[in-house]
Design an enzyme around this catalytic site. Structure first.
Site, mmCIF file in Angstrom:
data_model
loop_
_atom_site.group_PDB
_atom_site.id
_atom_site.type_symbol
_atom_site.label_atom_id
_atom_site.label_comp_id
_atom_site.label_asym_id
_atom_site.label_seq_id
_atom_site.Cartn_x
_atom_site.Cartn_y
_atom_site.Cartn_z
ATOM 1 N N HIS A 340 0.862 -1.199 0.000
ATOM 2 C CA HIS A 340 0.000 0.000 0.000
ATOM 3 C C HIS A 340 0.889 1.236 0.000
ATOM 4 C CE1 HIS A 340 -3.182 2.798 1.119
ATOM 5 N NE2 HIS A 340 -4.026 1.858 0.763
ATOM 6 N N ASP A 398 -7.905 -5.310 0.192
ATOM 7 C CA ASP A 398 -8.369 -6.187 -0.893
ATOM 8 C C ASP A 398 -8.007 -7.646 -0.692
ATOM 9 O OD1 ASP A 398 -7.593 -3.390 -2.791
ATOM 10 O OD2 ASP A 398 -9.604 -4.217 -2.576
HETATM 11 C C1 SDX Z 1 -6.250 -0.008 -2.816
HETATM 12 O O1 SDX Z 1 -4.449 4.541 -2.100
HETATM 13 C C2 SDX Z 1 -5.409 3.912 -1.424
HETATM 14 O O2 SDX Z 1 -5.810 4.301 -0.362
HETATM 15 C C3 SDX Z 1 -5.977 2.698 -2.167
HETATM 16 C C4 SDX Z 1 -6.985 1.876 -1.373
HETATM 17 C C5 SDX Z 1 -8.277 2.653 -1.117
HETATM 18 O O3 SDX Z 1 -9.001 2.276 -0.183
HETATM 19 O O4 SDX Z 1 -8.591 3.573 -1.942
HETATM 20 O O5 SDX Z 1 -6.428 1.483 -0.139
HETATM 21 C C6 SDX Z 1 -7.400 0.616 -2.154
HETATM 22 O O6 SDX Z 1 -6.013 0.311 -3.957
HETATM 23 C C7 SDX Z 1 -5.356 -0.955 -2.049
HETATM 24 C C8 SDX Z 1 -4.144 -1.429 -2.883
HETATM 25 C C9 SDX Z 1 -4.624 -2.547 -3.793
HETATM 26 N N1 SDX Z 1 -3.579 -2.939 -4.757
HETATM 27 C C10 SDX Z 1 -2.959 -4.118 -4.680
HETATM 28 O O7 SDX Z 1 -3.105 -4.938 -3.784
HETATM 29 C C11 SDX Z 1 -2.059 -4.418 -5.877
HETATM 30 C C12 SDX Z 1 -0.698 -4.939 -5.375
HETATM 31 N N2 SDX Z 1 -0.031 -3.850 -4.693
HETATM 32 C C13 SDX Z 1 0.964 -3.086 -5.473
HETATM 33 O O8 SDX Z 1 0.586 -2.865 -6.803
HETATM 34 C C14 SDX Z 1 1.485 -1.861 -4.695
HETATM 35 O O9 SDX Z 1 1.767 -2.291 -3.437
HETATM 36 C C15 SDX Z 1 0.636 -0.611 -4.620
HETATM 37 C C16 SDX Z 1 0.230 -0.115 -5.956
HETATM 38 C C17 SDX Z 1 -0.568 -0.855 -3.794
HETATM 39 C C18 SDX Z 1 1.496 0.464 -3.958
HETATM 40 O O10 SDX Z 1 2.573 0.677 -4.772
HETATM 41 P P1 SDX Z 1 3.618 1.885 -4.506
HETATM 42 O O11 SDX Z 1 3.260 2.622 -3.273
HETATM 43 O O12 SDX Z 1 3.764 2.662 -5.776
HETATM 44 O O13 SDX Z 1 4.912 1.143 -4.131
HETATM 45 P P2 SDX Z 1 5.893 0.510 -5.186
HETATM 46 O O14 SDX Z 1 5.149 -0.141 -6.304
HETATM 47 O O15 SDX Z 1 6.941 1.511 -5.502
HETATM 48 O O16 SDX Z 1 6.529 -0.704 -4.315
HETATM 49 C C19 SDX Z 1 7.656 -0.493 -3.500
HETATM 50 C C20 SDX Z 1 8.447 -1.808 -3.632
HETATM 51 C C21 SDX Z 1 8.802 -2.135 -5.080
HETATM 52 O O17 SDX Z 1 9.964 -2.962 -5.031
HETATM 53 P P3 SDX Z 1 11.429 -2.231 -5.259
HETATM 54 O O18 SDX Z 1 11.354 -1.484 -6.566
HETATM 55 O O19 SDX Z 1 11.617 -1.328 -4.049
HETATM 56 O O20 SDX Z 1 12.402 -3.382 -5.282
HETATM 57 O O21 SDX Z 1 7.628 -2.907 -3.181
HETATM 58 C C22 SDX Z 1 7.389 -3.782 -4.276
HETATM 59 C C23 SDX Z 1 7.662 -2.998 -5.543
HETATM 60 O O22 SDX Z 1 8.055 -3.876 -6.588
HETATM 61 N N3 SDX Z 1 5.966 -4.174 -4.186
HETATM 62 C C24 SDX Z 1 5.519 -5.408 -4.386
HETATM 63 C C25 SDX Z 1 4.132 -5.339 -4.138
HETATM 64 N N4 SDX Z 1 3.792 -4.093 -3.826
HETATM 65 C C26 SDX Z 1 4.938 -3.363 -3.865
HETATM 66 N N5 SDX Z 1 6.153 -6.562 -4.742
HETATM 67 C C27 SDX Z 1 5.369 -7.650 -4.841
HETATM 68 N N6 SDX Z 1 4.021 -7.665 -4.617
HETATM 69 C C28 SDX Z 1 3.390 -6.537 -4.261
HETATM 70 N N7 SDX Z 1 2.076 -6.542 -4.049
#
Ligand code: SDX
Length: 464
Positions: A340, A398
């Site tokens: 998140h 989720d």
């Molecule tokens: C919702 O914003 C809100 O409030 C949203 C929400 C709401 O109520 O409105 O809470 C609802 O959208 C919840 C989130 C649902 N999405 C998911 O579950 C999809 C999986 N999650 C990822 O796509 C991700 O965690 C995000 C999009 C939720 C957040 O991404 P960020 O903040 O842009 O962080 P990032 O992608 O830069 O990740 C940081 C690191 C990265 O690795 P490095 O580049 O540092 O090596 O963490 C890794 C990412 O690759 N990472 C993950 C991961 N989430 C982040 N790796 C594997 N699996 C994951 N789920």
């Protein structure tokens, strides 16, 4: 003030002077507080610039940089808005490190356990929890608007039966603006409120109609003797052929799911609604834009993607393979329902959702639901893995919501549509907050231009 001075008047003047002096001291104190500034030295020989630091009632302070470009010619750069506050708001507060979520100051744990969704809708829209009379009147007002125009029902027939429900929702909610010309003057608070009532009331009807259309069953009209969650389940699962009785435990579980999804500060879809609304677009078009944004798998589409992922993993023995993929930079796979932007600790909604999962599965005798067991094992393994720990990736709202909804008999393709139905009250409360602020301006971000420098067109015959 002594009785004797009632007539002399002298002390009254003293009294008044003391009040004025106190007020002046307070202003100076506030000014001192407000005078805290951040200094920016652009390193180009120009004088350092001071920017006021503003404090909210809770959470991080902000540096007010609104005058930056006018005073320096430069922009800030923050793709993805990691460090940007786009507005001030009184509606929802999140502390991602502490795992805190407040709606109008009330902890989500208390609201989810002690209130129903209509109370939470009233709270988000009005700023206070309703008294019993206010709640009854609000319930009745919403019930007056649950039906949709019969012409609107015809919009569904323009879609293929197998259209994704979110595609239908984007279209049909946007189309509401074709029906309500009587309340589209967004400068009129009463018309804004009427549109908000209509949206909160009609989203369950529109969402259930998307499901009925998808499965080829007739639309079921709302029943105003049912509460919000019961009415939705009734419109989803009742048929003209037989009496439908919703299970109160399941209806309460759905009501809690709606509360947990109602609002969440300035997330992507809420920011979409605000940005759309800042141009003066009507509320129905703005909510349709929010639905479109929510659909993405990185946002509200994650619940559908998470359940599909769990079904693809299929067995505990395959969890390791998917954890490995989630960590592989060359693999676009992400563990759906994990991570998140704000929560770097447990998403408080995920904990409540897991609790609801237990309740629903126990009620349905599905304690050994393989998918729920798989999800809990996946959560356990991920939370012990250095990759997830170091990146503070925890289950989000989720992760469990799909399992609960599946247990309620809701098809996977409807999960995000139900998220949109729940979030509509948050979106419209945030939209109303913005529009009712006379200071609001159209949102117009700038950019760092990295394209071609100015050059002349060569006529096509001479181009190589
Ligand atoms: C919702 O914003 C809100 O409030 C949203 C929400 C709401 O109520 O409105 O809470 C609802 O959208 C919840 C989130 C649902 N999405 C998911 O579950 C999809 C999986 N999650 C990822 O796509 C991700 O965690 C995000 C999009 C939720 C957040 O991404 P960020 O903040 O842009 O962080 P990032 O992608 O830069 O990740 C940081 C690191 C990265 O690795 P490095 O580049 O540092 O090596 O963490 C890794 C990412 O690759 N990472 C993950 C991961 N989430 C982040 N790796 C594997 N699996 C994951 N789920």
């Amino acid at each position: 003030m002594e009785a004797c001075c009632r007539y002399c008047g002298f002390c009254k003047q003293l009294d008044r002077a003391a009040v004025v002096l106190l007020a002046k001291m307070k202003t100076v104190e506030n000014d001192m507080e407000q005078k805290r500034t951040a200094t920016l030295d652009l390193g180009n020989g120009s004088l350092p610039l001071e920017f006021p630091i503003m404090a909210g009632s809770m959470g991080p302070e902000v540096v007010d940089i609104r005058s930056l470009h006018a005073r320096s010619g430069v922009f800030t750069y923050d793709p993805g808005y990691f460090s940007t506050a786009s507005c001030s708001s009184k509606i929802t507060f999140i502390d991602g490190d502490a795992g805190i979520l407040l709606y109008r100051g009330y902890p989500i744990e208390q609201l989810a356990r002690q209130c129903d969704f209509m109370e939470v809708c009233y709270l988000l829209m009005n700023g206070e929890l309703p008294t019993s009379d206010q709640k009854m009147s609000f319930d009745n007002t919403i019930k007056e608007h649950t039906m949709v125009h019969e012409q609107l029902a015809r919009f569904y027939t323009g879609f293929r039966r197998d259209a994704h429900p979110m595609a239908v929702m984007v279209g049909v909610v946007g189309a509401l603006s074709a029906f309500y010309h009587d309340a589209m003057d967004i400068s009129d608070a009463a018309q804004r409120e009427l549109s908000a009532f209509r949206l909160v009331a009609k989203l369950p009807t529109i969402t259930a109609m998307a499901y009925k259309y998808n499965i080829g069953q007739p639309f079921i009209y709302p029943h105003n003797n049912l509460n919000y969650a019961e009415n939705f389940l009734h419109m989803m699962f009742a048929t003209p052929a037989e009496e439908y009785k919703s299970n109160p435990v399941l209806a309460r579980a759905l009501d809690r799911i709606l509360i947990l999804h109602a609002d969440h500060e300035q997330n992507a879809s809420t920011s979409t609604v605000r940005l759309s609304g800042s141009s003066g677009a009507n509320p129905f078009a703005c909510i349709s834009a929010g639905i479109a944004c929510l659909w993405g798998p990185a946002h509200g589409g994650a619940n559908e993607a998470c359940l599909n992922m769990l079904e693809e993993i299929g067995d505990v023995s395959r969890i390791g393979e998917y954890i490995k993929r989630a960590k592989d930079k060359n693999d676009s796979f992400k563990l759906m329902g994990f991570g998140h932007r704000v929560y770097k600790n447990f998403d408080p909604r995920a904990k409540l959702m897991r609790e609801t999962c237990h309740e629903v599965l126990n009620e349905l005798g599905l304690q050994n639901d393989p998918l729920f067991k798989l999800a809990m094992e996946l959560e356990k393994i991920a939370l012990e893995d250095e990759y997830f720990i170091s990146r503070k990736l925890y289950p989000n709202v989720d992760f469990y919501s799909g399992i609960v909804q599946r247990a309620l008999g809701i098809p996977v393709s409807m999960f995000t549509a139900i998220f949109a139905m729940a979030r509509t009250v948050g979106w419209i409360a945030q939209w109303s907050e913005m529009i009712s602020d006379p200071e609001y301006k159209i949102g117009r971000p700038r950019q760092l231009y990295t394209g071609a420098a100015t050059r002349d067109v060569v006529t096509i015959a001479l181009r190589k």
